[in-house]
Enzyme design. Structure first.
Site: not given
Ligand code: ADE
Length: 253
Positions: A91, A119, A156, A170
């Site tokens: 993150p 963690e 893709r 897209d």
């Protein structure tokens, strides 16, 4: 031989079973357009119990993934793929988006995707990491879902994987969202397909789709329009839409 290589470093190899056996990724694998290898970090545990995590130094809750099993996993993959780029899913990484997926799809595709868990991972793996990527500002239980997101969004865009040109429309490709699409039947529960789409008039259909993409973006993601070079005609379309909204509000009052 397949040139486009993804190697996933994980504690949960089974998490990728359905992903690799579904839809476009499955087809790309069977057509040898991509290859995905999965390496279980536990294989490189240096104890009989295959323990690869421990409590954090300095205290605190949760368990931390140990550095050495992860480093050994990366090094062993690198003997087979010495030029592979190592990407840590976390993150704290650079936020993934369509532009990044496109740029990753245009380089030599040879990525080692390291999925963290618990963690966190012992910081001493960082010298072995080339890039750190996040799929959004939220914390998941591990890097497995992000790894699938990254592989899917890159795959893709590899030339030949999906019908030529289909990804040119897209959402995000040119900072506009997609236009709405419809398929048979022509009427669903009284809702009709816009007549223009069944007219066979290709030029008018293209204009209509552009107009709809523009308005879709205006309604849902105004922020994207800041990056989009609006033509005079585009500005007019948006102004007309705003006016129509004002009129319909007045009618309601
Ligand atoms: N691991 C946990 N949360 C993540 C996120 N948002 N992106 C990438 N990897 C993660």
């Amino acid at each position: 031989m397949t040139k486009n290589q993804f190697t996933i470093v994980t504690l949960f190899p089974n998490a990728f079973n359905d992903f690799m056996q579904t839809s476009i990724v499955k087809r790309a694998i069977s057509k040898k357009q991509i290859n995905i290898d999965i390496v279980d970090i536990r294989t490189f545990a240096d104890n009989n119990h295959q323990q690869i995590d421990d409590a954090p130094y300095g205290g605190g809750s949760g368990m931390v993934l140990q550095a050495l099993p992860v480093i050994k996993t990366i090094n062993s993959i690198k003997t087979a793929h010495p030029t592979a780029q190592v990407i840590l899913l976390s993150p704290q990484g650079q936020q993934w988006n369509h532009q990044l997926a496109y740029s990753y799809s245009q380089k030599d595709i040879n990525y080692i995707l390291v999925c963290g868990h618990y963690e966190g991972i012992d910081e001493r793996i960082m010298p072995y990491i080339d890039a750190e990527v996040s799929i959004g500002d939220y914390v998941l239980t591990g890097g497995e879902l992000p790894a699938m997101v990254i592989i899917d969004s890159i795959t893709r865009l590899i030339p030949g994987v999906i019908v030529t040109d289909s990804h040119l429309n897209d959402s995000f490709n040119n900072s506009l969202l997609d236009y709405p699409t419809y398929t048979r039947p022509e009427v669903v529960l009284g809702m009709k397909v816009p007549a223009i789409l069944t007219s066979g008039h290709h030029e008018k259909i293209a204009q209509y789709r552009h107009q709809q993409a523009l308005l879709n973006t205006y309604k849902k993601r105004k922020d994207l329009l800041k990056k989009y070079p609006l033509s005079v005609k585009d500005k007019q379309i948006i102004e007309e839409y705003k006016l129509s909204i004002k009129k319909s509000r007045r009618k309601e009052q």
